[in-house]
Every structure is written in structure tokens, then in C-alpha cells.
Design a protein around this motif. Sequence first.
Motif, PDB file in Angstrom:
ATOM      1  N   GLU A   1      21.621  40.175  -6.503  1.00  0.00           N
ATOM      2  CA  GLU A   1      21.872  40.728  -5.176  1.00  0.00           C
ATOM      3  C   GLU A   1      22.270  39.618  -4.209  1.00  0.00           C
ATOM      4  O   GLU A   1      21.578  38.605  -4.125  1.00  0.00           O
ATOM      5  CB  GLU A   1      20.594  41.377  -4.639  1.00  0.00           C
ATOM      6  CG  GLU A   1      20.426  42.827  -4.969  1.00  0.00           C
ATOM      7  CD  GLU A   1      19.199  43.378  -4.261  1.00  0.00           C
ATOM      8  OE1 GLU A   1      19.374  44.265  -3.426  1.00  0.00           O
ATOM      9  OE2 GLU A   1      18.081  42.931  -4.534  1.00  0.00           O
ATOM     10  N   PRO A   2      23.331  39.801  -3.443  1.00  0.00           N
ATOM     11  CA  PRO A   2      23.610  38.856  -2.354  1.00  0.00           C
ATOM     12  C   PRO A   2      22.448  38.897  -1.351  1.00  0.00           C
ATOM     13  O   PRO A   2      21.752  39.914  -1.256  1.00  0.00           O
ATOM     14  CB  PRO A   2      24.891  39.397  -1.720  1.00  0.00           C
ATOM     15  CG  PRO A   2      25.420  40.419  -2.646  1.00  0.00           C
ATOM     16  CD  PRO A   2      24.309  40.887  -3.493  1.00  0.00           C
TER      17      PRO A   2
ATOM     18  N   ILE B   1      10.273  40.695   4.985  1.00  0.00           N
ATOM     19  CA  ILE B   1      11.129  39.976   4.038  1.00  0.00           C
ATOM     20  C   ILE B   1      10.561  38.584   3.816  1.00  0.00           C
ATOM     21  O   ILE B   1      10.664  38.000   2.752  1.00  0.00           O
ATOM     22  CB  ILE B   1      12.555  39.864   4.599  1.00  0.00           C
ATOM     23  CG1 ILE B   1      13.124  41.248   4.852  1.00  0.00           C
ATOM     24  CG2 ILE B   1      13.454  39.075   3.679  1.00  0.00           C
ATOM     25  CD1 ILE B   1      14.352  41.239   5.726  1.00  0.00           C
TER      26      ILE B   1
ATOM     27  N   ASP C   1      17.720  41.315   1.358  1.00  0.00           N
ATOM     28  CA  ASP C   1      16.863  41.500   2.531  1.00  0.00           C
ATOM     29  C   ASP C   1      16.603  42.982   2.789  1.00  0.00           C
ATOM     30  O   ASP C   1      15.475  43.377   3.098  1.00  0.00           O
ATOM     31  CB  ASP C   1      17.511  40.870   3.767  1.00  0.00           C
ATOM     32  CG  ASP C   1      17.496  39.349   3.702  1.00  0.00           C
ATOM     33  OD1 ASP C   1      16.786  38.816   2.827  1.00  0.00           O
ATOM     34  OD2 ASP C   1      18.178  38.709   4.508  1.00  0.00           O
ATOM     35  N   CYS C   2      17.653  43.785   2.673  1.00  0.00           N
ATOM     36  CA  CYS C   2      17.487  45.224   2.910  1.00  0.00           C
ATOM     37  C   CYS C   2      16.521  45.829   1.899  1.00  0.00           C
ATOM     38  O   CYS C   2      15.620  46.595   2.258  1.00  0.00           O
ATOM     39  CB  CYS C   2      18.834  45.935   2.804  1.00  0.00           C
ATOM     40  SG  CYS C   2      19.998  45.431   4.078  1.00  0.00           S
ATOM     41  N   THR C   3      16.702  45.476   0.635  1.00  0.00           N
ATOM     42  CA  THR C   3      15.822  46.014  -0.396  1.00  0.00           C
ATOM     43  C   THR C   3      14.404  45.514  -0.202  1.00  0.00           C
ATOM     44  O   THR C   3      13.438  46.272  -0.359  1.00  0.00           O
ATOM     45  CB  THR C   3      16.331  45.582  -1.793  1.00  0.00           C
ATOM     46  OG1 THR C   3      17.741  45.535  -1.767  1.00  0.00           O
ATOM     47  CG2 THR C   3      15.870  46.545  -2.849  1.00  0.00           C
TER      48      THR C   3
ATOM     49  N   PHE D   1      26.921  42.180   6.373  1.00  0.00           N
ATOM     50  CA  PHE D   1      26.557  42.755   5.079  1.00  0.00           C
ATOM     51  C   PHE D   1      27.718  42.580   4.130  1.00  0.00           C
ATOM     52  O   PHE D   1      28.372  43.541   3.752  1.00  0.00           O
ATOM     53  CB  PHE D   1      26.192  44.235   5.272  1.00  0.00           C
ATOM     54  CG  PHE D   1      25.537  44.862   4.084  1.00  0.00           C
ATOM     55  CD1 PHE D   1      24.240  44.539   3.738  1.00  0.00           C
ATOM     56  CD2 PHE D   1      26.212  45.795   3.317  1.00  0.00           C
ATOM     57  CE1 PHE D   1      23.627  45.125   2.651  1.00  0.00           C
ATOM     58  CE2 PHE D   1      25.600  46.387   2.220  1.00  0.00           C
ATOM     59  CZ  PHE D   1      24.308  46.046   1.895  1.00  0.00           C
TER      60      PHE D   1
ATOM     61  N   ALA E   1      22.033  39.271   1.816  1.00  0.00           N
ATOM     62  CA  ALA E   1      21.941  40.340   2.815  1.00  0.00           C
ATOM     63  C   ALA E   1      21.416  41.626   2.190  1.00  0.00           C
ATOM     64  O   ALA E   1      20.544  42.303   2.748  1.00  0.00           O
ATOM     65  CB  ALA E   1      23.313  40.581   3.446  1.00  0.00           C
ATOM     66  N   ALA E   2      21.919  41.939   1.004  1.00  0.00           N
ATOM     67  CA  ALA E   2      21.467  43.155   0.329  1.00  0.00           C
ATOM     68  C   ALA E   2      20.016  43.012  -0.112  1.00  0.00           C
ATOM     69  O   ALA E   2      19.228  43.955  -0.031  1.00  0.00           O
ATOM     70  CB  ALA E   2      22.357  43.432  -0.882  1.00  0.00           C
TER      71      ALA E   2
ATOM     72  N   TYR F   1      15.505  47.335   7.282  1.00  0.00           N
ATOM     73  CA  TYR F   1      16.073  46.154   7.927  1.00  0.00           C
ATOM     74  C   TYR F   1      17.586  46.238   7.840  1.00  0.00           C
ATOM     75  O   TYR F   1      18.130  46.602   6.797  1.00  0.00           O
ATOM     76  CB  TYR F   1      15.552  44.912   7.203  1.00  0.00           C
ATOM     77  CG  TYR F   1      16.176  43.602   7.622  1.00  0.00           C
ATOM     78  CD1 TYR F   1      15.720  42.929   8.741  1.00  0.00           C
ATOM     79  CD2 TYR F   1      17.200  43.034   6.872  1.00  0.00           C
ATOM     80  CE1 TYR F   1      16.275  41.712   9.112  1.00  0.00           C
ATOM     81  CE2 TYR F   1      17.755  41.824   7.236  1.00  0.00           C
ATOM     82  CZ  TYR F   1      17.285  41.164   8.358  1.00  0.00           C
ATOM     83  OH  TYR F   1      17.838  39.961   8.722  1.00  0.00           O
TER      84      TYR F   1
END
Lengths: 222, 277
Positions: free
Chosen positions: A65-66, B51, A71-73, B72, A68-69, B67
Motif C-alpha cells: 500500500e502507498p 495511525i 494511513d486510511c486503512t 491520495f 496515503a492509502a 482519515y
Amino acid sequence: MTALLRYQAALLLRSHRWLPPLLLYGGSMAVGVQSGQPVLDCAGWAAATLLPVTAWLVRVCVTNEPSAARDCTAAAAGPWRVHLAAVAVALGAALLLAAAGTGIVAAVGDPHTADRRTVVPMGSATAAGLVCAAACALLGTAVGALCNRPLLRSTAWAVPATLLATVAVLFAGASPANAAVTGLVTGSRTGVVHVPLLPLAAAAALAAGAVAVACALAARRT
Amino acid sequence: MRLTGVGRRYGPGGPWILRDLDLDIPGGTLLRVEGANGSGKSTLLRLLAGIDAPSAGRITGRPRTAYVPERFPAALPMTAGAYLTHLGRVHGLGRAAASRGAREWLERFGAGAYAGTPLSELSKGTSQKVAVAQGLMGTPGLLVLDEAWTGLDRASRGVLDAAVRERVAGGARVVFVDHDPGRLAGEPCAVLRLGNHSARPAFEDAARSARQPTMHIVVEPPPGAVLPAGLPGVPEPLSDGAIRLTVARPRTDDTLRILLAAQPPWHIRSVTEAPHP
């Protein structure tokens, strides 16, 4: 957790980054597992090969996962769960390889000892090969978990460390992988098949510890 | 949700980016985090979102969290729709709800046509829409927006504003950083200002600094009552047991309605225009 596993599995599958470790496995199997060779030697080789392949798969999964992704997960599920899911998917893929590799060994291996004098029972040889491969997959998981994000974040450290750790775990006398593979190769000389359950248990404990450390640090170092 | 003595530094012996932060974020709070570059805004948001873990102190009572990062550029090997469906399930939705949510949120942001497009082929703005949709589809109890508006077109910024208002009215906490000082103006909003050097926050009642006029509503709780969930505004206990709510003028009627409809109903002592700063 199921949703995370499904997500990580989809990432692994669609990224095609499983291809290089699979090619490594296939190439090594082509060299070490050939028709008519003693089955236990083949099984030992297949299991040993699986260790670096698993470490590589873990690297693929935890870096898939990059950021940014990720972090979302991580916000949605917690960083340690995301990390655990990634490692678990890598281990799952490695265990699939273990099963496939054991099948190939059973299909092409010669059920005799190395000197072709004693018959080696195919059933227990296959069981021993599968258990040995599982032990190697677990230790590869431990190596991968300790030699990648979040412990070693830069590729410059992670890749050489994985290589060195793989060599150490395969050849160090005290390593369960070494014990399991040596058991198979010795069995191929003597004709006595030992299913390496003790090394498997030790490998599972080591893998659990290593993965626990990595998951605990997943939120501390991003 | 409460932060107690929270601090963060990278590496032992490194400088503290945040230090001794005590913060209480009740449900229904809209919290804006302000500060210069490098003052620790993003670090704080990452701590809030879970996070990143604090080096000191603790964060308790975090609800289900989403978040949204500022950028992105997720070159993930799947389509926008598939990604959102996966994330919806990670956020706790069922299979059908996740795929419906993915479709609906993309449509709300005018990106319904991109559901079948691989994420790697999306424009920067559309990628950002996917990131925002991901944050909203699980109806989180805590929504953390790190300049989530950046890169969105005007219509989508409006959709996000409306979604934030919806979540706050629904009792969720929304914490955000944005460079536009007018972002969500008129909404009663608390402001946390992070200083560059002291890193100690100044917590101020921001409804007063918002552009729209604000109202003070002083209410007296019935015995044993707690403030109803989903109430707009920043509650402030007064010395005699009453509570003063500072709300944007357009929200006054809603606030009164909620208070009067509560069981047992609250007594409204006064409604006055708040003095301008």
C-alpha cells in the motif's frame, strides 16, 4: 479482520508483485527437484527454498500500500491489524506454495533413500515434507516481519538484512528450519522419516513473536 | 474522546513536536487545528486518527475513525469502485452496503463514471474524491481531515462541507486542518492553535471568530441530565450549574428544538447575541 485479509489478498493478487518470488521458487524447484531424485532430498530442498520466498512475499505484502492509502486503512482498522493482515496474507500465499511444492515433490520424487537401497514410505515422506515446508514458511514470515517496515524502513537496510537473516536461519545450527531440513536429508540417507513437528512448533512460536513485535511497532513508526 | 498529556517526538532524544496536550473532544464537536508549517498539525491529526501512537500520554475513547489525507496518489492495482468497496468493508459495512456506499459516494462527488477506472489512471482531483468518499462511507464517529479539500473542485468542496455538517449534527467528532480560513465558516467550531515553539495549545471558542454572528444560549439542565447528543455548538459550564452554548445564528432554532424535545426537557434561560471579538 476478514475485510482486511480480503483487501490485502486483492492487493497482492492484482499487483502482480508475487511474480518475482514465485519465479524464484519455480527456478529453485527446477534446479533441486528433478524426476527420479530421492523424495526426501527433494522435499528438503523445496522447504529450504520456501524460506527466502516467504520473506520476499512478506516484503511485498507489507509494502504494497502507498503510505496515503495505508494511513486510511490504519485509521479505519488500527495499524497493527493492517500489518497483521498483510503478513497473514503473505504467510497464506507461502503455505499455498508449500502445499503445491509438496505435491510436486510427491509426484516426481523417487520413494527411495539416496543410495536407492531402502524404500521410503511416500505418505510419511510427504507429510514430513509438508510440515518442514510449513516450518520454513513460518520462519520466512518471521524474517520478513523483522526485516521490513516498521522495523527497517529503508530498502537499503531491509533487503540485505532479509538476505543475511535468511542465510542465518537456514544454516545456523540452532534454527528450527535447519533442524527440519537436516532431518529430511538425514532421513534420505538412513531411510527413517521423521515428521519435524518440534521444529514446526518452534517456528510457529518464533513467527508469532516476530509478527507481534512488528505489529506492536506498526503504530510507532510510520 | 480524551487526550491526556499527549506528546510526540520522532526518536528518543528528538525534539518534541507536540507536548503535554490535554484535550477533551465530546461527540458533536467540530474542531479546527491551526498552526504554522511544522507546528505539528499533521502529527496531531495522525495521533487522533490512531495511525501514529503518542510517545507520551494516552488517547482514550476513540470511536470508529476515518482519515482523509491531503493527497491520495494511491497507485493501487484496483478500480475506484473496488477500492471503496474494500475500504467500506474494512470500515465495518456489509458486502451490499459497501458496494452501494461506494457507488453513492462517488456519485455524490460527481465521479460515478470513474467507478470502473483503475485508481492509477485517475486525475489528482478524482483520486482525492475517492479518498474523501473512503472517509465518509463508514459514517465514522471520528472523521479526521488533513486538508482534505485540497484538489477538490468547488462543487465537491461543497459536498464535503455538507457531509461534515451532517456528521457533526449526527454526533460525530470532526477534526480538520485547512488553509482556507473561511472553511466551514458559520459552523460552530472549536479551534486548537498549535504554537511553533511552545507547542502548547490555546483552546479557544471559535464560534466567535467565525464570520457569521453567533448566539449564546444559556440552558439549565434538568436534574441528572446530560447534554443531548448531536447538539451543535461548544458547551461551556457556568458557575451556577447552567451551561452556555455558543452556536452560529442559523443553528439557534435547531439547538432549541433539540433541547426542548429532550426527555426531560431543558430549561432555556436566555438566548442572546454573542458579542463580537
